[in-house]
Motif scaffolding. Structure first.
Motif, PDB file in Angstrom:
ATOM      1  N   THR B 101     -39.460  63.563 -22.531  1.00 52.04           N
ATOM      2  CA  THR B 101     -39.065  62.174 -22.707  1.00 52.04           C
ATOM      3  C   THR B 101     -38.046  61.699 -21.679  1.00 52.04           C
ATOM      4  OG1 THR B 101     -37.348  62.849 -24.233  1.00 52.04           O
ATOM      5  CG2 THR B 101     -39.457  62.242 -25.183  1.00 52.04           C
ATOM      6  N   SER B 102     -37.395  62.622 -20.992  1.00 57.92           N
ATOM      7  CA  SER B 102     -36.426  62.192 -19.979  1.00 57.92           C
ATOM      8  C   SER B 102     -36.106  63.393 -19.100  1.00 57.92           C
ATOM      9  CB  SER B 102     -35.146  61.692 -20.640  1.00 57.92           C
ATOM     10  OG  SER B 102     -34.528  62.770 -21.302  1.00 57.92           O
ATOM     11  N   ILE B 103     -35.359  63.140 -18.039  1.00 52.43           N
ATOM     12  CA  ILE B 103     -35.022  64.258 -17.150  1.00 52.43           C
ATOM     13  C   ILE B 103     -34.117  65.258 -17.868  1.00 52.43           C
ATOM     14  CG2 ILE B 103     -33.115  62.968 -16.080  1.00 52.43           C
ATOM     15  CD1 ILE B 103     -34.518  64.772 -13.553  1.00 52.43           C
ATOM     16  N   ALA B 104     -33.246  64.752 -18.760  1.00 49.69           N
ATOM     17  CA  ALA B 104     -32.389  65.667 -19.528  1.00 49.69           C
ATOM     18  C   ALA B 104     -33.258  66.543 -20.429  1.00 49.69           C
ATOM     19  CB  ALA B 104     -31.396  64.875 -20.362  1.00 49.69           C
ATOM     20  N   ASP B 105     -34.278  65.923 -21.002  1.00 48.68           N
ATOM     21  CA  ASP B 105     -35.191  66.651 -21.877  1.00 48.68           C
ATOM     22  C   ASP B 105     -35.922  67.735 -21.091  1.00 48.68           C
ATOM     23  OD1 ASP B 105     -36.506  67.234 -24.212  1.00 48.68           O
ATOM     24  OD2 ASP B 105     -38.120  65.799 -23.840  1.00 48.68           O
ATOM     25  N   LEU B 106     -36.334  67.385 -19.870  1.00 46.48           N
ATOM     26  CA  LEU B 106     -37.063  68.356 -19.041  1.00 46.48           C
ATOM     27  C   LEU B 106     -36.183  69.572 -18.747  1.00 46.48           C
ATOM     28  CD1 LEU B 106     -39.769  68.482 -17.028  1.00 46.48           C
ATOM     29  CD2 LEU B 106     -37.935  68.481 -15.375  1.00 46.48           C
ATOM     30  N   VAL B 107     -34.962  69.306 -18.287  1.00 54.61           N
ATOM     31  CA  VAL B 107     -34.075  70.418 -17.947  1.00 54.61           C
ATOM     32  C   VAL B 107     -33.768  71.236 -19.198  1.00 54.61           C
ATOM     33  CG1 VAL B 107     -31.778  71.002 -17.108  1.00 54.61           C
ATOM     34  CG2 VAL B 107     -33.095  69.230 -15.975  1.00 54.61           C
ATOM     35  N   SER B 108     -33.489  70.542 -20.298  1.00 54.69           N
ATOM     36  CA  SER B 108     -33.136  71.275 -21.511  1.00 54.69           C
ATOM     37  C   SER B 108     -34.320  72.086 -21.997  1.00 54.69           C
ATOM     38  CB  SER B 108     -32.638  70.300 -22.574  1.00 54.69           C
ATOM     39  OG  SER B 108     -33.435  70.323 -23.698  1.00 54.69           O
ATOM     40  N   SER B 109     -35.535  71.521 -21.970  1.00 51.47           N
ATOM     41  CA  SER B 109     -36.631  72.287 -22.540  1.00 51.47           C
ATOM     42  C   SER B 109     -37.053  73.419 -21.609  1.00 51.47           C
ATOM     43  CB  SER B 109     -37.783  71.400 -22.980  1.00 51.47           C
ATOM     44  OG  SER B 109     -38.531  70.956 -21.971  1.00 51.47           O
ATOM     45  N   ARG B 110     -36.834  73.271 -20.310  1.00 54.90           N
ATOM     46  CA  ARG B 110     -37.125  74.397 -19.427  1.00 54.90           C
ATOM     47  C   ARG B 110     -36.175  75.571 -19.706  1.00 54.90           C
ATOM     48  NH1 ARG B 110     -36.682  78.476 -17.352  1.00 54.90           N
ATOM     49  NH2 ARG B 110     -37.137  79.165 -15.237  1.00 54.90           N
ATOM     50  N   TYR B 111     -34.908  75.243 -19.961  1.00 53.96           N
ATOM     51  CA  TYR B 111     -33.951  76.321 -20.174  1.00 53.96           C
ATOM     52  C   TYR B 111     -33.756  76.569 -21.657  1.00 53.96           C
ATOM     53  CZ  TYR B 111     -33.244  75.840 -15.228  1.00 53.96           C
ATOM     54  OH  TYR B 111     -33.471  75.794 -13.880  1.00 53.96           O
ATOM     55  N   GLY B 112     -34.855  76.845 -22.346  1.00 48.38           N
ATOM     56  CA  GLY B 112     -34.772  77.261 -23.736  1.00 48.38           C
ATOM     57  C   GLY B 112     -34.295  76.189 -24.689  1.00 48.38           C
ATOM     58  N   LYS B 113     -34.665  74.915 -24.436  1.00 47.27           N
ATOM     59  CA  LYS B 113     -34.304  73.802 -25.315  1.00 47.27           C
ATOM     60  C   LYS B 113     -32.808  73.784 -25.580  1.00 47.27           C
ATOM     61  CE  LYS B 113     -38.829  73.825 -26.583  1.00 47.27           C
ATOM     62  NZ  LYS B 113     -39.891  73.025 -26.971  1.00 47.27           N
ATOM     63  N   SER B 114     -32.056  73.983 -24.533  1.00 46.28           N
ATOM     64  CA  SER B 114     -30.612  74.018 -24.697  1.00 46.28           C
ATOM     65  C   SER B 114     -30.064  72.606 -24.754  1.00 46.28           C
ATOM     66  CB  SER B 114     -29.997  74.756 -23.517  1.00 46.28           C
ATOM     67  OG  SER B 114     -28.715  74.264 -23.255  1.00 46.28           O
ATOM     68  N   ASN B 115     -29.436  72.278 -25.857  1.00 46.08           N
ATOM     69  CA  ASN B 115     -28.914  70.921 -25.970  1.00 46.08           C
ATOM     70  C   ASN B 115     -27.655  70.735 -25.136  1.00 46.08           C
ATOM     71  OD1 ASN B 115     -29.587  68.403 -27.117  1.00 46.08           O
ATOM     72  ND2 ASN B 115     -27.728  68.534 -28.345  1.00 46.08           N
ATOM     73  N   LEU B 116     -26.939  71.831 -24.928  1.00 47.32           N
ATOM     74  CA  LEU B 116     -25.736  71.754 -24.101  1.00 47.32           C
ATOM     75  C   LEU B 116     -26.096  71.251 -22.706  1.00 47.32           C
ATOM     76  CD1 LEU B 116     -22.739  72.443 -23.695  1.00 47.32           C
ATOM     77  CD2 LEU B 116     -23.468  74.710 -22.957  1.00 47.32           C
ATOM     78  N   LEU B 117     -27.177  71.830 -22.177  1.00 48.94           N
ATOM     79  CA  LEU B 117     -27.634  71.441 -20.844  1.00 48.94           C
ATOM     80  C   LEU B 117     -28.056  69.974 -20.844  1.00 48.94           C
ATOM     81  CD1 LEU B 117     -27.651  73.131 -18.413  1.00 48.94           C
ATOM     82  CD2 LEU B 117     -29.958  73.876 -18.913  1.00 48.94           C
ATOM     83  N   ALA B 118     -28.756  69.569 -21.911  1.00 48.71           N
ATOM     84  CA  ALA B 118     -29.199  68.178 -22.009  1.00 48.71           C
ATOM     85  C   ALA B 118     -28.006  67.245 -22.019  1.00 48.71           C
ATOM     86  CB  ALA B 118     -30.033  67.993 -23.277  1.00 48.71           C
TER      87      ALA B 118
END
Lengths: 101, 898
Positions: B101-118
């Protein structure tokens, strides 16, 4: 069938081979673009020592415009050609199935 | 002459037109008539939000200041677009298959759905984009002010009010069309169509101004070229560092900017649109920049020195009295600003609400919060709307605080550099399986920190970084000077910042990734992202070939059953108006099939199965987890079934046992009846016979007479005893017995019983007793107890088959109970009849039996009445019975005292 996807054959038909090489060319396109667009970096700049000393003449802006926009248009043209080719494949990354309408 | 009121009127009409277009597009999309809405042209035009007011107005100003350097802003994206086969295609495929749904979502879901990263990416994006939004507001305000200066009527004009109303209007537009519905795919046809229209307007406006300048003012191409060469930017003058750095920066920002990601990946309907956009978008960019230099040169020529080159697009036509053209240019700038702001606000609000607001809300609500889906839906929409308002508010505040004024382009580049910090984590994520969450976090933090320190704070200037820090570095550490890190001086601040932040960002990302270990879900997602082309098939999404329909058919038959599956497929063929047995794999058909299948195997499994065969969206971790959930439910259900079936089996076994027992009892009853009749008949026969003799035979001797009478009496007594026993048992069983409870010593009871049995007996039963244990006082019905012992001893006497029969009686106490064991040295009772000996009429050995088989049954009834029991002790050397009876507490104390 699904098997094609899971274990791609090493030797492909002529058509598939061509397609893969074309894809290689497409991957090369941005590299070519970057190289072509880096050429102006080699031109003597108006404030460089040689130009100031009058040894070389600075590249006029009109020439620069022509070169950059020309290169740009050329890249777009190549991209169109590749896009057309990809359009004919239908499915860019799966072998065409025989007998499929 | 163009009045300000006229301008506002045109402006509002234009916005109304945009509203109508967006509304109509949404209506069409809702009806499913999206053919032209989903065309590659609309997709390409929507990408044009890359060209903001900064590029519309600012490019000319940029060219007037630095010559051709402005073109790098467009060359970067061009290189990215023509390299679509290599990078963007993968990004779009991942976006579709993972429902990003967004670039934050992409990065977070690539790295194990990490919400911290998002959250990190979201914060970075908000910080990076807010000044950019402020920039757009500023450009609209500046263009208004140009017109108000030129307005002959001298209408009053308030800059702050204008900015406020513009920001509010854009927020309303973004809320109305960006958060109307909560589509799983996050596609907004209305907004995208409006943006496409704006893209046409701004291109047309800039081309119109360009054509006017080249052919209207300069008199043709050749003359224009000559004019350019003669101008102050007439010679090639380029800082090679900036040329490279900005090209790279623009390319990175093109991928990483939240709004670009929104239109390029999230709003993408069909991967094949990239094929067209790959050449059409660079072409658009080329046309956007074609006339920039001529306009700049003519502007520098015509307008008085010191006028703002950022506004040449407006001021050149105005100075020539071309109000209409100026109005068009204004609309172009207005379009650029509005489309960027709307999409940026939408993209940021999605990120803020998904990664910051919703997690907080859900944790605040606790576990039960997400149970009602409609509930969450409205909260998500509300939080997005609020986020849009907040983001616009931030942009507005930034504009008010900074007071505007800085050259437009510099804010844009600072913003680009910040956003580009996402690039290493993004590229590493989609091309390198070894990239880890720790690495991404480290890279992002390092890059973000360096960007703030070397570019953002110095760029914002005034007071944020003291002059001393600039000159000597913080704490006098000269190698930490913000614009000369590690003592390398003389670099352009932008190049310096881009180089160090990207270099150290990438280095931190790579090193930490190499030395950290990813979690399982990270590794799974990593494989899904990097090998996305192996996991998802075809660019078409929910479509498939006829061969796949066959696969679907086979699968459906296995799940639904052959007849049902064939009927379903047949119905679909008829619905599609086709012939044959296999329908075309249209999205509708696939949805129907998925729904049918989900009735049998659960929604997640059905989706995964159809996805496996048709492709288009690969099976995500969530899918797998949902499948696992369903399997767990099935398992639980089957274990419940299993428990029930064991229970049934147990009940059946009990029933069978009961039935066997009943059958046996019934057989016993029959046997007993014959026995009883036999028992009754034998004495009756004797009685009858001897009575007849007494009656009919005259002259019997006295002793004969007496002997016969005795026989009759004996037999009558035997009958009476039998009947007494029966009566006794029935009284005991019915519970009407009255117990005569009194205290006595066990030894006396046993003495009485033994002497009763052995008195007058001819068989030589030896009774061994241990009198020590028998010295127990108990309170019971002693007569009844004696009856039990008599019965048991008599049984031993009758049935013990040893040569020298012996009976051992021992008393002891076990667990607060008095236990008396009577064990003989015979062969005992066979195992198969042990369970039956206490039943009424049971007789182990019919020929040996003298009684009616009621003795033990009576014993057991008596002992039950006395609160004890009598059982057969198996595993002893001979027949063994155990009599247990309760020992009252005072007696226990007595025992202990002894």
């Amino acid at each position: 069938m699904n098997d094609d996807r899971s274990s791609p054959s090493v030797f492909l038909e002529h058509q598939s081979y061509r397609r893969n090489r074309l894809a290689d060319a497409a991957r090369l396109l941005p590299v070519i673009g970057a190289a072509v667009l880096a050429v102006p970096l080699l031109w003597p700049s108006a404030d460089s020592a040689q130009v100031v000393a009058g040894e070389v003449e600075a590249v006029p802006m009109s020439t620069a415009i022509l070169y950059i926009f020309g290169a740009w248009a050329g890249l777009i043209g190549l991209s169109v050609v590749f896009g057309m080719a990809a359009r004919r494949w239908g499915q860019p990354d799966g072998p065409q199935r025989p007998g499929q309408g | 002459m163009a009045s300000l009121n006229m301008l506002i009127f045109v402006c509002i009409s234009y916005v109304v037109l945009l509203f109508i277009v967006a509304f109509m597009a949404d209506r069409l999309a809702a009806k499913g008539r999206t053919t032209w809405l989903r065309s590659p042209i609309v997709y390409t035009l929507s990408l044009s939000i890359y060209c903001t007011a900064w590029t519309f107005y600012g490019a000319v100003g940029y060219a007037a200041r630095s010559g051709l350097e402005f073109v790098t802003i467009y060359l970067g994206p061009t290189l990215v677009m023509i390299g679509w086969w290599w990078g963007l295609r993968k990004l779009v495929r991942i976006g579709r298959s993972q429902r990003i749904t967004s670039i934050a979502d992409l990065v977070s879901s690539r790295y194990g759905k990490s919400n911290l990263l998002a959250i990190c990416v979201t914060i970075l994006a908000v910080i990076g984009v807010t000044p950019y939004i402020a920039l757009q507001l500023q450009s609209i305000t500046l263009s208004f002010s140009i017109f108000s200066e030129a307005d002959p009527s001298g209408a009053t004009y308030s800059e702050t009010a204008t900015v406020f109303w513009v920001a509010a209007g854009l927020a309303v537009f973004a809320v109305l069309f960006g958060t109307r519905n909560l589509d799983a795919n996050e596609r907004h046809h209305g907004v995208v169509t409006a943006i496409a229209l704006e893209a046409v307007v701004k291109l047309f406006a800039l081309l119109a101004v360009g054509v006017f300048v080249v052919w209207g003012l300069s008199g043709g191409i050749a003359e224009t070229m000559a004019r350019i060469d003669a101008s102050e930017i007439g010679q090639w003058q380029m800082k090679s560092g900036r040329w490279t750095a900005i090209t790279f920066l623009a390319a990175a920002a093109f991928i990483c900017l939240p709004r670009m990601f929104q239109v390029m990946v999230v709003e993408n309907d069909d991967e094949r649109h990239l094929r067209t956009a790959a050449w059409a978008f660079p072409l658009y960019l080329l046309m956007m920049s074609l006339f920039v230099v001529p306009i700049a040169v003519v502007g520098l020529d015509l307008l008085p020195a010191g006028s703002n080159p950022d506004l040449f697009v407006l001021t050149v036509p105005l100075s020539q009295g071309r109000d209409g053209l100026a109005m068009l240019a204004f609309l172009g700038g207005f379009s650029s600003a509005t489309s960027m702001v709307i999409v940026a606000a939408m993209a940021l609000s999605t990120m803020v609400s998904n990664h910051i607001v919703m997690p907080i809300w859900l944790s605040y609500r606790g576990d039960g919060g997400a149970s009602v889906s409609g509930d969450v839906r409205s909260v998500v929409l509300l939080s997005r709307r609020v986020s849009i308002a907040v983001i616009m508010g931030l942009g507005y505040s930034y504009f008010r605080l900074s007071g505007g004024g800085t050259a437009l382009a510099s804010i844009g580049l600072i913003s680009f550099t910040g956003i580009a910090q996402i690039l290493p984590a993004l590229l590493g994520g989609i091309f390198w399986r070894g990239a880890t969450k720790a690495g991404a976090l480290a890279g992002l933090s390092v890059g973000f920190g360096l960007w703030v320190y070397t570019l953002l704070l110095p760029g914002l200037g005034v007071g944020l970084v003291s002059e001393a820090v600039f000159q000597q570095g913080p704490f006098g550490l000269s190698w930490l000077r913000p614009q000369a890190l590690f003592g390398i001086t003389g670099l352009d601040p932008l190049v310096h910042s881009v180089m160090w932040s990207m270099l150290l960002n990438a280095a931190a990302f790579t090193l930490v990734s190499l030395f950290s270990f990813p979690s399982p879900i990270e590794r799974l997602q990593g494989a899904q992202f990097v090998n996305v082309f192996d996991h998802s098939s075809g660019p078409r999404g929910w479509s498939g070939s006829v061969a796949q329909v066959e696969d679907l058919m086979i699968m459906s038959q296995r799940i639904l059953g052959a007849a049902e599956a064939q009927a379903l497929f047949r119905r679909q063929v008829i619905l599609q108006g086709g012939r044959g047995h296999l329908p075309d794999p249209t999205p509708t058909f696939l949805q129907t099939l998925e729904r049918e299948l989900s009735g049998s195997v659960g929604a997640a499994t059905a989706h995964a199965m159809v996805g496996q065969i048709v492709g288009g969206s690969s099976v995500s971790v969530q899918d797998l987890m949902a499948v696992a959930d369903e399997s767990a439910q099935l398992l639980e259900y089957s274990s419940q079934l299993e428990a029930k079936s064991t229970e049934l089996a147990r009940t059946a076994r009990q029933l069978r046992e009961a039935n066997e027992k009943l059958t046996q009892i019934s057989l016993q009853k029959d046997a007993f009846l014959s026995q009883v009749s036999h028992e009754l008949r034998t004495p009756m026969t004797s009685i009858r016979a001897f009575s007849e003799i007494l009656r009919d035979t005259s002259g019997l001797a006295e002793d004969e007479h007496s002997r016969y009478a005795t026989i009759i009496l004996d037999e009558a007594m035997r009958l009476t005893r039998l009947l007494d026993d029966l009566l006794d048992l029935s009284v005991l069983e019915s519970g009407q017995v009255t117990l005569n409870m009194r205290e006595g010593v066990l030894m006396d009871v046993l003495d009485q019983a033994v002497s009763t049995v052995l008195a007058g007996a001819d068989s030589p039963l030896r009774v061994k007793r241990r009198r020590v244990g028998e010295n127990v006082v108990l309170k019971s019905d002693l007569d009844r107890l004696a009856q039990v012992f008599i019965n048991l001893i008599a049984n031993a006497q009758k049935y013990c088959d040893a040569e020298r029969p012996e009976l051992t009686i021992s008393a002891h106490h076990i667990g607060g109970q008095l236990v008396v064991d009577l064990i003989d040295n015979g062969s005992g009772i066979p195992t198969d009849v042990q369970a039956m000996v206490f039943e009424k009429f049971a007789r182990v050995n019919a020929e040996k039996a003298g009684g009616a088989g009621l003795g033990l049954a009576i014993c057991r009834e008596i002992m039950h009445r006395l609160g004890g029991d009598v059982t057969y002790l198996s595993g002893q050397s001979g027949g063994a019975f155990r009599v247990t009876m309760p020992l009252s507490l005072p007696k226990l104390a007595e025992l202990a005292a002894q």
